[in-house]
Scaffold this motif. Structure first.
Motif, PDB file in Angstrom:
ATOM      1  N   LEU A  21      11.930  38.402  17.596  1.00 31.62           N
ATOM      2  CA  LEU A  21      12.303  37.440  18.626  1.00 31.62           C
ATOM      3  C   LEU A  21      13.355  38.078  19.527  1.00 31.62           C
ATOM      4  O   LEU A  21      14.402  38.522  19.063  1.00 31.62           O
ATOM      5  CB  LEU A  21      12.849  36.173  17.963  1.00 31.62           C
ATOM      6  CG  LEU A  21      13.071  34.961  18.851  1.00 31.62           C
ATOM      7  CD1 LEU A  21      11.757  34.514  19.494  1.00 31.62           C
ATOM      8  CD2 LEU A  21      13.674  33.825  18.037  1.00 31.62           C
ATOM      9  N   THR A  31      16.000  26.537  25.132  1.00 27.34           N
ATOM     10  CA  THR A  31      15.555  25.154  25.016  1.00 27.34           C
ATOM     11  C   THR A  31      15.564  24.566  26.417  1.00 27.34           C
ATOM     12  O   THR A  31      16.604  24.586  27.092  1.00 27.34           O
ATOM     13  CB  THR A  31      16.479  24.354  24.080  1.00 27.34           C
ATOM     14  OG1 THR A  31      16.471  24.984  22.795  1.00 27.34           O
ATOM     15  CG2 THR A  31      16.016  22.917  23.949  1.00 27.34           C
ATOM     16  N   SER A  52       5.637  28.485  24.097  1.00 26.35           N
ATOM     17  CA  SER A  52       6.417  27.265  24.284  1.00 26.35           C
ATOM     18  C   SER A  52       5.989  26.250  23.232  1.00 26.35           C
ATOM     19  O   SER A  52       4.800  26.033  23.023  1.00 26.35           O
ATOM     20  CB  SER A  52       6.176  26.691  25.684  1.00 26.35           C
ATOM     21  OG  SER A  52       6.965  25.551  25.897  1.00 26.35           O
ATOM     22  N   GLU A  78      15.035  33.364  23.765  1.00 29.20           N
ATOM     23  CA  GLU A  78      14.846  31.970  23.349  1.00 29.20           C
ATOM     24  C   GLU A  78      15.636  31.065  24.289  1.00 29.20           C
ATOM     25  O   GLU A  78      16.756  31.388  24.685  1.00 29.20           O
ATOM     26  CB  GLU A  78      15.350  31.806  21.914  1.00 29.20           C
ATOM     27  CG  GLU A  78      15.220  30.430  21.344  1.00 29.20           C
ATOM     28  CD  GLU A  78      15.687  30.378  19.890  1.00 29.20           C
ATOM     29  OE1 GLU A  78      15.063  29.646  19.127  1.00 29.20           O
ATOM     30  OE2 GLU A  78      16.663  31.071  19.538  1.00 29.20           O
ATOM     31  N   LYS A 129      19.282  32.391  24.842  1.00 27.34           N
ATOM     32  CA  LYS A 129      19.690  33.506  23.983  1.00 27.34           C
ATOM     33  C   LYS A 129      18.860  34.740  24.296  1.00 27.34           C
ATOM     34  O   LYS A 129      17.636  34.681  24.345  1.00 27.34           O
ATOM     35  CB  LYS A 129      19.493  33.141  22.506  1.00 27.34           C
ATOM     36  CG  LYS A 129      20.322  31.964  22.058  1.00 27.34           C
ATOM     37  CD  LYS A 129      19.986  31.591  20.631  1.00 27.34           C
ATOM     38  CE  LYS A 129      20.715  30.313  20.229  1.00 27.34           C
ATOM     39  NZ  LYS A 129      20.263  29.820  18.936  1.00 27.34           N
ATOM     40  N   TRP A 130      19.566  35.841  24.478  1.00 28.69           N
ATOM     41  CA  TRP A 130      18.937  37.147  24.597  1.00 28.69           C
ATOM     42  C   TRP A 130      19.249  37.839  23.273  1.00 28.69           C
ATOM     43  O   TRP A 130      20.337  38.372  23.066  1.00 28.69           O
ATOM     44  CB  TRP A 130      19.485  37.905  25.794  1.00 28.69           C
ATOM     45  CG  TRP A 130      19.160  37.216  27.082  1.00 28.69           C
ATOM     46  CD1 TRP A 130      17.912  36.915  27.547  1.00 28.69           C
ATOM     47  CD2 TRP A 130      20.075  36.735  28.071  1.00 28.69           C
ATOM     48  NE1 TRP A 130      17.992  36.277  28.755  1.00 28.69           N
ATOM     49  CE2 TRP A 130      19.312  36.155  29.108  1.00 28.69           C
ATOM     50  CE3 TRP A 130      21.464  36.739  28.202  1.00 28.69           C
ATOM     51  CZ2 TRP A 130      19.873  35.598  30.241  1.00 28.69           C
ATOM     52  CZ3 TRP A 130      22.035  36.191  29.327  1.00 28.69           C
ATOM     53  CH2 TRP A 130      21.240  35.617  30.334  1.00 28.69           C
ATOM     54  N   ARG A 147      11.014  24.517  23.209  1.00 30.48           N
ATOM     55  CA  ARG A 147      11.673  25.745  22.772  1.00 30.48           C
ATOM     56  C   ARG A 147      10.749  26.868  23.210  1.00 30.48           C
ATOM     57  O   ARG A 147       9.625  26.989  22.720  1.00 30.48           O
ATOM     58  CB  ARG A 147      11.860  25.770  21.266  1.00 30.48           C
ATOM     59  CG  ARG A 147      12.469  27.069  20.759  1.00 30.48           C
ATOM     60  CD  ARG A 147      12.643  27.028  19.224  1.00 30.48           C
ATOM     61  NE  ARG A 147      13.131  28.289  18.740  1.00 30.48           N
ATOM     62  CZ  ARG A 147      12.369  29.189  18.111  1.00 30.48           C
ATOM     63  NH1 ARG A 147      11.089  28.931  17.869  1.00 30.48           N
ATOM     64  NH2 ARG A 147      12.877  30.324  17.686  1.00 30.48           N
ATOM     65  N   ASP A 148      11.217  27.654  24.162  1.00 28.21           N
ATOM     66  CA  ASP A 148      10.430  28.757  24.694  1.00 28.21           C
ATOM     67  C   ASP A 148      10.958  30.053  24.107  1.00 28.21           C
ATOM     68  O   ASP A 148      12.185  30.264  24.044  1.00 28.21           O
ATOM     69  CB  ASP A 148      10.511  28.791  26.213  1.00 28.21           C
ATOM     70  CG  ASP A 148       9.908  27.540  26.850  1.00 28.21           C
ATOM     71  OD1 ASP A 148       9.216  26.787  26.144  1.00 28.21           O
ATOM     72  OD2 ASP A 148      10.140  27.325  28.049  1.00 28.21           O
ATOM     73  N   THR A 149      10.052  30.915  23.683  1.00 23.01           N
ATOM     74  CA  THR A 149      10.440  32.165  23.034  1.00 23.01           C
ATOM     75  C   THR A 149       9.688  33.337  23.635  1.00 23.01           C
ATOM     76  O   THR A 149       8.605  33.185  24.200  1.00 23.01           O
ATOM     77  CB  THR A 149      10.149  32.119  21.520  1.00 23.01           C
ATOM     78  OG1 THR A 149       8.764  31.850  21.329  1.00 23.01           O
ATOM     79  CG2 THR A 149      10.988  31.054  20.824  1.00 23.01           C
ATOM     80  N   THR A 164       8.639  37.123  22.080  1.00 17.47           N
ATOM     81  CA  THR A 164       8.599  37.963  20.891  1.00 17.47           C
ATOM     82  C   THR A 164       8.038  39.332  21.263  1.00 17.47           C
ATOM     83  O   THR A 164       7.026  39.413  21.966  1.00 17.47           O
ATOM     84  CB  THR A 164       7.713  37.310  19.809  1.00 17.47           C
ATOM     85  OG1 THR A 164       8.226  35.994  19.544  1.00 17.47           O
ATOM     86  CG2 THR A 164       7.703  38.110  18.527  1.00 17.47           C
ATOM     87  N   PHE A 197       5.209  35.371  25.290  1.00 19.17           N
ATOM     88  CA  PHE A 197       5.982  34.147  25.462  1.00 19.17           C
ATOM     89  C   PHE A 197       5.176  32.951  24.966  1.00 19.17           C
ATOM     90  O   PHE A 197       3.973  32.851  25.194  1.00 19.17           O
ATOM     91  CB  PHE A 197       6.363  33.958  26.930  1.00 19.17           C
ATOM     92  CG  PHE A 197       7.322  35.008  27.425  1.00 19.17           C
ATOM     93  CD1 PHE A 197       8.689  34.816  27.329  1.00 19.17           C
ATOM     94  CD2 PHE A 197       6.858  36.189  27.964  1.00 19.17           C
ATOM     95  CE1 PHE A 197       9.576  35.777  27.772  1.00 19.17           C
ATOM     96  CE2 PHE A 197       7.738  37.167  28.415  1.00 19.17           C
ATOM     97  CZ  PHE A 197       9.095  36.949  28.316  1.00 19.17           C
ATOM     98  N   ARG A 214       2.085  23.958  20.374  1.00 18.65           N
ATOM     99  CA  ARG A 214       2.496  25.283  20.850  1.00 18.65           C
ATOM    100  C   ARG A 214       1.504  25.769  21.900  1.00 18.65           C
ATOM    101  O   ARG A 214       0.299  25.596  21.748  1.00 18.65           O
ATOM    102  CB  ARG A 214       2.534  26.287  19.705  1.00 18.65           C
ATOM    103  CG  ARG A 214       3.634  26.019  18.723  1.00 18.65           C
ATOM    104  CD  ARG A 214       3.564  27.011  17.569  1.00 18.65           C
ATOM    105  NE  ARG A 214       4.566  26.674  16.586  1.00 18.65           N
ATOM    106  CZ  ARG A 214       5.535  27.496  16.208  1.00 18.65           C
ATOM    107  NH1 ARG A 214       5.612  28.703  16.714  1.00 18.65           N
ATOM    108  NH2 ARG A 214       6.409  27.107  15.318  1.00 18.65           N
TER     109      ARG A 214
END
Length: 158
Positions: A143, A148, A113, A146, A98-99, A133-135, A137, A111, A12
């Motif tokens: 969350l 991929t 990854s 998101e 995804k939002w 997978r980037d997020t 928060t 953010f 990560r």
């Protein structure tokens, strides 16, 4: 980003954080996503959002910028240590964008990854494909974003 062989699944990386400001959100929306709830708080109040919200594309663009900056910091650290930095190629695409929550002025997204998979390129032996997978928060631990992603990374054994 390290060379393909040195990348470990599960790693990560904190990409950075961004605090959202109404003026920046509106400026982006004027150029790229001119929907009423991205442009005007009163118009946004009349929608299910209940106020001004950032364009999801603005959030995605910020994530991409922070990812590129994090990669450059890692490459600079490798060069400073006297080690070569790998070439990183283009992304052949992404999926599962995804939002998950509306992002509002005053929110700060952090953010991150995570490496979720990797495989050698079948057609280009000097490259491998790395999947992340980037997020994003928010400051409450929710969350909000998101995706991929996939990127070509240079192989040592190519």
């Amino acid at each position: 980003m390290r060379f393909f062989e040195d990348i470990e699944i599960g790693t990560r990386t904190r990409l950075g954080a961004h605090s959202f400001r109404a003026d920046e959100m509106v400026a982006f929306a004027r150029m790229w996503d001119p929907q009423a709830f991205h442009l005007d708080a009163d118009a946004g109040a009349r929608t299910h959002f209940g106020g001004l919200v950032a364009s999801g594309w603005y959030t995605a663009a910020l994530a991409a910028r922070l990812r590129a900056q994090a990669m450059e910091r890692e490459h600079a650290a490798l060069r400073q240590a006297g080690k070569p930095a790998p070439r990183v190629g283009p992304s052949p695409g992404f999926k599962d964008l995804k939002w998950l929550r509306p992002v509002r002025a005053g929110d700060t997204l952090t953010f991150e990854s995570e490496i979720i998979a990797k495989k050698p390129s079948a057609s280009r032996p000097e490259w491998g494909l790395v999947f992340t997978r980037d997020t994003g928060t928010d400051q409450h631990g929710h969350l909000a974003f998101e995706v991929t992603s996939c990127v070509f990374v240079e192989r040592l054994e190519g």
